[in-house]
Write an enzyme that holds these catalytic residues in place. Structure first.
Site, PDB file in Angstrom:
ATOM      1  N   ASN A 187      10.908 -12.745  -3.239  1.00 15.23           N
ATOM      2  CA  ASN A 187       9.262 -12.349  -3.915  1.00 15.23           C
ATOM      3  C   ASN A 187       8.297 -14.066  -3.569  1.00 15.23           C
ATOM      4  OD1 ASN A 187       9.959 -10.059  -3.682  1.00 15.23           O
ATOM      5  ND2 ASN A 187       9.287  -9.826  -6.456  1.00 15.23           N
TER       6      ASN A 187
ATOM      7  N   ARG B 183      -1.101  -3.753 -23.049  1.00 12.95           N
ATOM      8  CA  ARG B 183      -0.589  -3.133 -24.530  1.00 12.95           C
ATOM      9  C   ARG B 183      -0.479  -3.465 -25.993  1.00 12.95           C
ATOM     10  NH1 ARG B 183       4.170  -4.476 -19.843  1.00 12.95           N
ATOM     11  NH2 ARG B 183       3.944  -2.762 -18.562  1.00 12.95           N
TER      12      ARG B 183
ATOM     13  N   ASN C  78       5.645  -9.494  -8.816  1.00 11.68           N
ATOM     14  CA  ASN C  78       6.525 -10.602  -9.615  1.00 11.68           C
ATOM     15  C   ASN C  78       7.199 -11.747  -9.114  1.00 11.68           C
ATOM     16  OD1 ASN C  78       5.230 -10.212 -12.446  1.00 11.68           O
ATOM     17  ND2 ASN C  78       6.173  -7.647 -12.597  1.00 11.68           N
TER      18      ASN C  78
ATOM     19  N   ALA D 104       0.956  -1.281  -0.068  1.00 11.94           N
ATOM     20  CA  ALA D 104      -0.373  -0.426  -0.119  1.00 11.94           C
ATOM     21  C   ALA D 104       0.958   1.375  -0.184  1.00 11.94           C
ATOM     22  CB  ALA D 104      -0.926   0.207   1.077  1.00 11.94           C
TER      23      ALA D 104
ATOM     24  N   GLN E 179       4.348   2.340  -5.524  1.00 13.00           N
ATOM     25  CA  GLN E 179       4.011   2.887  -5.981  1.00 13.00           C
ATOM     26  C   GLN E 179       2.979   2.603  -7.014  1.00 13.00           C
ATOM     27  OE1 GLN E 179       6.613   3.386  -9.270  1.00 13.00           O
ATOM     28  NE2 GLN E 179       7.434   1.505  -9.963  1.00 13.00           N
ATOM     29  N   ILE E 180       2.618   1.594  -7.559  1.00 12.02           N
ATOM     30  CA  ILE E 180       1.616   0.999  -7.843  1.00 12.02           C
ATOM     31  C   ILE E 180      -0.073   1.167  -7.166  1.00 12.02           C
ATOM     32  CG2 ILE E 180      -0.177  -1.037  -8.930  1.00 12.02           C
ATOM     33  CD1 ILE E 180       2.724  -2.862  -9.507  1.00 12.02           C
TER      34      ILE E 180
ATOM     35  N   ARG F  72      11.945 -10.943 -14.337  1.00 16.88           N
ATOM     36  CA  ARG F  72      11.128 -10.860 -13.680  1.00 16.88           C
ATOM     37  C   ARG F  72      10.924 -12.310 -12.983  1.00 16.88           C
ATOM     38  NH1 ARG F  72       8.169  -9.611 -17.895  1.00 16.88           N
ATOM     39  NH2 ARG F  72       7.629  -7.397 -18.330  1.00 16.88           N
TER      40      ARG F  72
ATOM     41  N   HIS G 172       3.262 -13.912 -17.650  1.00 13.55           N
ATOM     42  CA  HIS G 172       3.928 -12.550 -17.721  1.00 13.55           C
ATOM     43  C   HIS G 172       5.232 -12.609 -17.611  1.00 13.55           C
ATOM     44  CE1 HIS G 172       3.308  -8.434 -16.876  1.00 13.55           C
ATOM     45  NE2 HIS G 172       4.297  -8.620 -16.549  1.00 13.55           N
TER      46      HIS G 172
ATOM     47  N   ARG H  26      11.807  -5.575 -10.539  1.00 14.10           N
ATOM     48  CA  ARG H  26      12.717  -5.571 -10.892  1.00 14.10           C
ATOM     49  C   ARG H  26      13.452  -4.088 -11.116  1.00 14.10           C
ATOM     50  NH1 ARG H  26      12.164  -8.068 -17.424  1.00 14.10           N
ATOM     51  NH2 ARG H  26       9.856  -6.585 -17.493  1.00 14.10           N
TER      52      ARG H  26
ATOM     53  N   ASP I 258      -0.674  -6.691 -19.648  1.00 14.02           N
ATOM     54  CA  ASP I 258      -0.429  -7.303 -21.871  1.00 14.02           C
ATOM     55  C   ASP I 258      -1.317  -7.279 -22.470  1.00 14.02           C
ATOM     56  OD1 ASP I 258       2.240  -7.914 -20.055  1.00 14.02           O
ATOM     57  OD2 ASP I 258       1.905  -9.770 -19.236  1.00 14.02           O
TER      58      ASP I 258
HETATM   59  P1  NAD Z   1       7.172  -0.983  -5.100  1.00 18.06           P
HETATM   60  O1  NAD Z   1       8.481  -0.641  -4.132  1.00 18.06           O
HETATM   61  O2  NAD Z   1       6.962   0.817  -5.259  1.00 18.06           O
HETATM   62  O3  NAD Z   1       6.193  -1.275  -3.556  1.00 18.06           O
HETATM   63  C1  NAD Z   1       6.921  -1.932  -3.188  1.00 18.06           C
HETATM   64  C2  NAD Z   1       6.034  -1.980  -1.772  1.00 18.06           C
HETATM   65  O4  NAD Z   1       4.830  -2.751  -1.274  1.00 18.06           O
HETATM   66  C3  NAD Z   1       6.359  -1.250  -1.196  1.00 18.06           C
HETATM   67  O5  NAD Z   1       5.500  -0.057  -0.205  1.00 18.06           O
HETATM   68  C4  NAD Z   1       7.026  -2.449  -0.085  1.00 18.06           C
HETATM   69  O6  NAD Z   1       7.321  -1.709   1.088  1.00 18.06           O
HETATM   70  C5  NAD Z   1       5.808  -3.413   0.310  1.00 18.06           C
HETATM   71  N1  NAD Z   1       6.163  -4.970  -0.047  1.00 18.06           N
HETATM   72  C6  NAD Z   1       7.323  -5.663  -0.010  1.00 18.06           C
HETATM   73  N2  NAD Z   1       6.457  -6.684   1.228  1.00 18.06           N
HETATM   74  C7  NAD Z   1       5.605  -6.956   1.337  1.00 18.06           C
HETATM   75  C8  NAD Z   1       4.787  -7.819   2.341  1.00 18.06           C
HETATM   76  N3  NAD Z   1       5.200  -8.694   2.507  1.00 18.06           N
HETATM   77  N4  NAD Z   1       3.253  -7.667   2.451  1.00 18.06           N
HETATM   78  C9  NAD Z   1       2.752  -6.198   2.463  1.00 18.06           C
HETATM   79  N5  NAD Z   1       4.064  -5.206   1.582  1.00 18.06           N
HETATM   80  C10 NAD Z   1       5.285  -5.722   1.275  1.00 18.06           C
HETATM   81  O7  NAD Z   1       6.628  -2.007  -6.372  1.00 18.06           O
HETATM   82  P2  NAD Z   1       5.616  -2.014  -6.877  1.00 18.06           P
HETATM   83  O8  NAD Z   1       6.243  -1.215  -8.894  1.00 18.06           O
HETATM   84  O9  NAD Z   1       4.231  -0.585  -6.436  1.00 18.06           O
HETATM   85  O10 NAD Z   1       5.708  -2.913  -7.514  1.00 18.06           O
HETATM   86  C11 NAD Z   1       5.143  -3.816  -6.838  1.00 18.06           C
HETATM   87  C12 NAD Z   1       5.221  -5.268  -7.533  1.00 18.06           C
HETATM   88  O11 NAD Z   1       4.652  -5.766  -9.065  1.00 18.06           O
HETATM   89  C13 NAD Z   1       6.752  -5.506  -8.312  1.00 18.06           C
HETATM   90  O12 NAD Z   1       6.589  -6.721  -7.788  1.00 18.06           O
HETATM   91  C14 NAD Z   1       6.894  -5.095  -9.233  1.00 18.06           C
HETATM   92  O13 NAD Z   1       7.546  -6.338 -10.390  1.00 18.06           O
HETATM   93  C15 NAD Z   1       4.562  -5.560 -10.404  1.00 18.06           C
HETATM   94  N6  NAD Z   1       4.495  -4.917 -11.270  1.00 18.06           N
HETATM   95  C16 NAD Z   1       3.661  -5.811 -11.636  1.00 18.06           C
HETATM   96  C17 NAD Z   1       2.565  -6.113 -13.143  1.00 18.06           C
HETATM   97  C18 NAD Z   1       2.251  -6.874 -13.623  1.00 18.06           C
HETATM   98  O14 NAD Z   1       2.198  -6.939 -15.221  1.00 18.06           O
HETATM   99  N7  NAD Z   1       1.972  -7.757 -13.198  1.00 18.06           N
HETATM  100  C19 NAD Z   1       3.172  -5.177 -13.417  1.00 18.06           C
HETATM  101  C20 NAD Z   1       4.169  -3.838 -13.150  1.00 18.06           C
HETATM  102  C21 NAD Z   1       4.718  -4.564 -11.612  1.00 18.06           C
HETATM  103  C1  LMR Z   2       5.502  -5.457 -16.303  1.00 14.53           C
HETATM  104  O1  LMR Z   2       5.396  -5.515 -17.195  1.00 14.53           O
HETATM  105  O2  LMR Z   2       5.559  -3.530 -16.261  1.00 14.53           O
HETATM  106  C2  LMR Z   2       5.623  -5.446 -15.245  1.00 14.53           C
HETATM  107  O3  LMR Z   2       6.331  -6.729 -15.006  1.00 14.53           O
HETATM  108  C3  LMR Z   2       6.918  -4.852 -13.971  1.00 14.53           C
HETATM  109  C4  LMR Z   2       8.475  -5.601 -15.114  1.00 14.53           C
HETATM  110  O4  LMR Z   2       9.222  -6.210 -14.076  1.00 14.53           O
HETATM  111  O5  LMR Z   2       8.454  -5.636 -16.444  1.00 14.53           O
END
Ligand code: NAD
Ligand code: LMR
Length: 329
Positions: free
Chosen positions: A106, A163, A132, A13, A16-17, A99, A188, A93, A160
């Site tokens: 993770n 995109r 991821n 929470a 950044q997402i 990933r 993914h 990453r 995806d």
């Molecule tokens: P970020 O580093 O900005 O935020 C991650 C947050 O998760 C942090 O606040 C951290 O403290 C928290 N966190 C870590 N471990 C935790 C736990 N055990 N319980 C609760 N919170 C925890 O990262 P982000 O940019 O928000 O990305 C988050 C994840 O989403 C990454 O693994 C990223 O690769 C993935 N992602 C996936 C997709 C997709 O299409 N599937 C797209 C974008 C990002």
């Molecule tokens: C994405 O597809 O943008 C996310 O899975 C983040 C990444 O590591 O590429």
């Protein structure tokens, strides 16, 4: 009479997402403009002050649909009675990584969270894994499902799909809404397969609307498969607002049946369709047949090119599953 609130738990929470996702949910984008929500913000203990800051900002938006908030680091407290759980919290990453390199760090997050969801969330909880590598993290969490339904554990490939639709629309010089039935198959990861053979643009097969088949089989596929890395390269951070938007799309389609008749890409536990090993969290073309009800679209024609692509992404998911066998219940 107003509806009773739905409890939405979101991990990561303070990240950044979620800085985009939480505000979209509170605005009604996840479940519609007449559905109040209570947000459960879950993060590590070290990030709880930051979460409280996010709550202050949520309050300051005066969202009419936001019926309450809760901040927690304990997973049972955070997921308690949750109707929907969006699992974002995980390391992203950096440049030059794949990933799957995140799996060891993770993967273990999803053991405890899977157990807590199964113990404490609503029995009908719907789970979407974003962190991821999302397919295999979801596999780990879903392996804990005994009280809750494994079929409700999904990983996100809607980004995806979005995109791929955007790339095809731009190439054809058409609006994105003219692209239909574009499905992502598999993982993914760079092995994902955006199936342009079965998609249409304004009702015309993509392979007729776009005559440059070398582009479709080459630059188009590679661009979609590696778009995450392209964004990391440009931004220095992974995609965030587009990832949040795709999470909203995934749940909104599933919850409301929006896009009925069109395909939605969802990474779900395989039931063996198309020869994909049962239980693997694999992205299929799905159809939402009623609110919270989906089916894998059957009878899709897969030519040799498509079959080779499916075999490659399946092989990768099987090897990820083997790599985490100690984390599976
Ligand atoms: P970020 O580093 O900005 O935020 C991650 C947050 O998760 C942090 O606040 C951290 O403290 C928290 N966190 C870590 N471990 C935790 C736990 N055990 N319980 C609760 N919170 C925890 O990262 P982000 O940019 O928000 O990305 C988050 C994840 O989403 C990454 O693994 C990223 O690769 C993935 N992602 C996936 C997709 C997709 O299409 N599937 C797209 C974008 C990002
Ligand atoms: C994405 O597809 O943008 C996310 O899975 C983040 C990444 O590591 O590429």
């Amino acid at each position: 009479m107003s509806k009773s609130p739905v409890r939405v738990a979101v991990t990561g929470a303070a990240g950044q997402i979620d800085y985009s996702l939480l505000f979209r949910i509170a605005n009604g984008d996840l479940l519609g403009p007449d559905q109040p929500v209570i947000l459960h913000l879950i993060d590590l203990p070290v990030a709880l002050d930051a979460c409280r800051g996010v709550v202050m900002e949520l309050e300051d938006c005066a969202f009419p649909l936001l019926a309450g908030t809760k901040v927690a680091s304990d997973p049972d407290e955070g997921f308690g009675d949750a109707d929907i759980a969006i699992l974002v919290g995980a390391k992203p990453r950096g440049p030059g990584m794949e990933r799957a390199d995140l799996l060891k760090d993770n993967g273990k997050i999803f053991i405890g969270q899977g157990e807590a969801i199964d113990r404490s969330a609503s029995k009908d909880v719907k789970v979407l894994v974003v962190g991821n590598p999302c397919n295999t993290n979801c596999l780990i969490a879903a392996s804990r499902a005994t009280r809750t339904s494994k079929a409700n554990y999904h990983a996100m490939t809607r980004l995806d799909q979005n995109r791929a639709m955007a790339q095809l629309a731009a190439r054809a010089g058409k609006p994105v809404a003219s692209v239909k039935n574009l499905a992502i198959w598999g993982n993914h990861s760079p092995t994902m397969y955006p199936d342009f053979f079965n998609a249409t643009i304004d009702g015309t097969p993509v392979t007729e609307a776009i005559s440059d088949h070398d582009w479709l089989k080459g630059d188009f596929l590679t661009r979609v498969q590696k778009r995450g890395a392209e964004i990391i390269q440009a931004r220095g951070k992974s995609s965030a607002a587009s990832a949040a938007s795709a999470a909203i799309d995934h749940i909104f389609s599933w919850a409301t049946g929006a896009m009925t008749g069109d395909y939605v890409s969802m990474a779900i536990p395989s039931d063996g369709s198309y020869g994909i090993p049962e239980g693997l969290i694999f992205s299929f073309p799905c159809r939402i047949t009623a609110p919270w009800t989906y089916e894998i679209v059957q009878g899709i024609e897969l030519n040799d090119f498509s079959q080779a692509a499916l075999a490659k992404t399946t092989e990768e998911l099987v090897s990820e599953r083997d790599a985490v066998k100690d984390m599976l219940a």
